[in-house]
Design an enzyme around this catalytic site. Structure first.
Site, PDB file in Angstrom:
ATOM      1  N   ARG A 293     -72.922  65.668  37.876  1.00  0.00           N
ATOM      2  CA  ARG A 293     -71.879  65.022  37.076  1.00  0.00           C
ATOM      3  C   ARG A 293     -70.522  65.351  37.688  1.00  0.00           C
ATOM      4  O   ARG A 293     -70.032  66.468  37.560  1.00  0.00           O
ATOM      5  CB  ARG A 293     -71.972  65.500  35.621  1.00  0.00           C
ATOM      6  CG  ARG A 293     -70.743  65.150  34.795  1.00  0.00           C
ATOM      7  CD  ARG A 293     -70.953  65.376  33.318  1.00  0.00           C
ATOM      8  NE  ARG A 293     -71.392  66.707  32.956  1.00  0.00           N
ATOM      9  CZ  ARG A 293     -70.576  67.769  32.856  1.00  0.00           C
ATOM     10  NH1 ARG A 293     -69.284  67.660  33.140  1.00  0.00           N
ATOM     11  NH2 ARG A 293     -71.053  68.936  32.477  1.00  0.00           N
ATOM     12  N   HIS A 297     -68.153  66.187  30.915  1.00  0.00           N
ATOM     13  CA  HIS A 297     -69.299  65.785  30.097  1.00  0.00           C
ATOM     14  C   HIS A 297     -68.929  64.560  29.273  1.00  0.00           C
ATOM     15  O   HIS A 297     -69.659  63.569  29.240  1.00  0.00           O
ATOM     16  CB  HIS A 297     -69.709  66.938  29.183  1.00  0.00           C
ATOM     17  CG  HIS A 297     -70.752  66.573  28.190  1.00  0.00           C
ATOM     18  ND1 HIS A 297     -72.063  66.296  28.537  1.00  0.00           N
ATOM     19  CD2 HIS A 297     -70.692  66.427  26.841  1.00  0.00           C
ATOM     20  CE1 HIS A 297     -72.741  65.995  27.457  1.00  0.00           C
ATOM     21  NE2 HIS A 297     -71.942  66.069  26.410  1.00  0.00           N
ATOM     22  N   TYR A 306     -65.305  75.868  33.381  1.00  0.00           N
ATOM     23  CA  TYR A 306     -66.596  76.515  33.582  1.00  0.00           C
ATOM     24  C   TYR A 306     -67.231  76.266  34.946  1.00  0.00           C
ATOM     25  O   TYR A 306     -68.305  76.791  35.224  1.00  0.00           O
ATOM     26  CB  TYR A 306     -67.583  76.105  32.479  1.00  0.00           C
ATOM     27  CG  TYR A 306     -67.776  74.608  32.306  1.00  0.00           C
ATOM     28  CD1 TYR A 306     -68.634  73.883  33.131  1.00  0.00           C
ATOM     29  CD2 TYR A 306     -67.099  73.921  31.305  1.00  0.00           C
ATOM     30  CE1 TYR A 306     -68.823  72.526  32.974  1.00  0.00           C
ATOM     31  CE2 TYR A 306     -67.276  72.552  31.130  1.00  0.00           C
ATOM     32  CZ  TYR A 306     -68.139  71.857  31.965  1.00  0.00           C
ATOM     33  OH  TYR A 306     -68.309  70.507  31.807  1.00  0.00           O
TER      34      TYR A 306
END
Length: 402
Positions: A293, A297, A306
């Site tokens: 990805r 998200h 993160y």
């Protein structure tokens, strides 16, 4: 307005013949039947540089894309480019306040277009909320995907028109729906197949495990297509599983395959193989599309919190669109005129998406009370009257202020 997407898939209508009970098992590719090794096997037909792979694993799946013409290859490229443009436009519209939320597919175009073009018209798709490329392949107008994210409808298309179910927000539940539908296909005696999309995060849900159990026991004609994009929001894959995801299928009694999710040819080949197994009565398959990805998200997420920039940069070098473009140029299957024409088409699509979204009418405020009960209900009637009175109070206040 319908989508005029290039026909890289060549649909075959269902013959209506009943699937033979106890069909003889075909020879399975080594990736699906060999004892699970410590080093996961990856099906890849195109390297990140765009050259064809020639090894034992690729040789088993290459026949499933041997029929592709240069026009088909250009069609796959066009599908990925226009899907990415639509996705980028939707992200921009959300940032401008035109959409409430958006889940980007950036980086996952090959997994979705490759698998989507493997489907026949009579196959049925159960997506999550990120399968914009599969929707494109099924002929769903891109603008119809945006109504739910703008808050004006629950999904702007009839699932049975395109055999493409409405987007599912609940994580993993669509795998149960797909399994039940596939069991029904078997009882109806049809030779179509079902495909369920989900992510690596959803693979940790109980619904997915239950789907695996039922599909295996009932030999359901379903393909579980997991897009492992490495992150379940902020949780990396290694915190979700101790084994490669595709190896989980072995414990349920059906084959699993890991495919390079950034290789559109490999995704097309592996999905065709898995769908063929399903249609011929050999039961379910788990396909793990190993991809990434590139973006957040959803637009409410900040991936910089993160994950490292170096990680994204490493995956950008495996970009699915650049990979196929390099192959097209090297093989002489496309020239600069083709790419320039596609750029103009991309701009036109972006413009249409912006215009359509901004012109979407607001829903009827009172429609929320419709279809709650088939025959009506006294409590709903009471709530409808109370809400109508509440709305009317704003109009009264406005009149008093004049």
């Amino acid at each position: 307005m319908t989508v005029e997407s290039t026909a890289a898939r060549k649909p075959r209508r269902s013959s209506g013949t009943k699937r033979a009970a106890g069909a003889a098992a075909k020879k399975q590719p080594a990736t699906a039947t060999a004892a699970q090794s410590a080093e996961p096997q990856l099906v890849q037909l195109l390297t990140p540089e765009g050259t064809r792979v020639e090894d034992a694993v690729s040789a088993e799946f290459a026949p499933y894309v041997a029929d592709l013409t240069e026009e088909d290859l250009r069609g796959l490229y066009r599908d990925m480019v226009l899907t990415r443009r639509f996705d980028g436009e939707a992200t921009s519209l959300q940032r401008q306040g035109e959409l409430g939320l958006w889940a980007s597919l950036l980086g996952q175009e090959a997994a979705q277009i490759g698998s989507g073009r493997a489907l026949r018209d009579d196959d049925y798709v159960f997506p999550t909320y990120r399968e914009h490329g599969v929707a494109w392949c099924r002929g769903v107008d891109p603008t119809n995907l945006l109504g739910m994210f703008r808050g004006v409808n629950h999904g702007g298309w009839d699932p049975n028109t395109n055999n493409f179910h409405l987007y599912t927000i609940v994580i993993g539940s669509q795998t149960l729906h797909a399994t039940g539908y596939a069991m029904g296909v078997t009882k109806d005696g049809a030779d179509s197949a079902v495909i369920a999309y989900f992510g690596d995060g959803a693979s940790s849900q109980g619904d997915v495990a239950e789907s695996f159990t039922f599909s295996a026991v009932y030999n359901a004609p379903v393909v579980f297509f997991c897009q492992n994009n490495q992150w379940a929001i902020s949780e990396p894959t290694e915190r979700q599983t101790r084994v490669p995801l595709y190896q989980r299928a072995q414990g349920f009694g059906f084959p699993g395959v890991r495919v390079d999710g950034n290789d559109v040819l490999a995704c097309l080949a592996v999905t065709r193989w898995a769908l063929e197994r399903a249609r011929s009565g050999e039961g379910p398959t788990l396909v793990e599309a190993f991809t990434y990805r590139m973006g957040a998200h959803t637009t409410s997420d900040d991936p910089t919190k993160y994950r490292r920039d170096e990680e994204r940069e490493a995956w950008e070098a495996k970009d699915p669109i650049l990979r196929l473009k390099a192959h097209l140029l090297a093989s002489g299957a496309a020239d600069e005129a083709f790419f320039e024409s596609l750029e103009s088409e991309s701009e036109a699509l972006g413009k249409r998406v912006r215009e359509v979204v901004r012109a979407m009418p607001d829903p009827d405020t009172m429609a929320i009370f419709e279809n709650v009960y088939a025959d009506g209900h006294a409590l709903v009637d009471e709530e409808r009257a109370q809400f109508a009175e509440y709305l009317a109070s704003f109009a009264d206040a406005s009149e008093e202020g004049k």
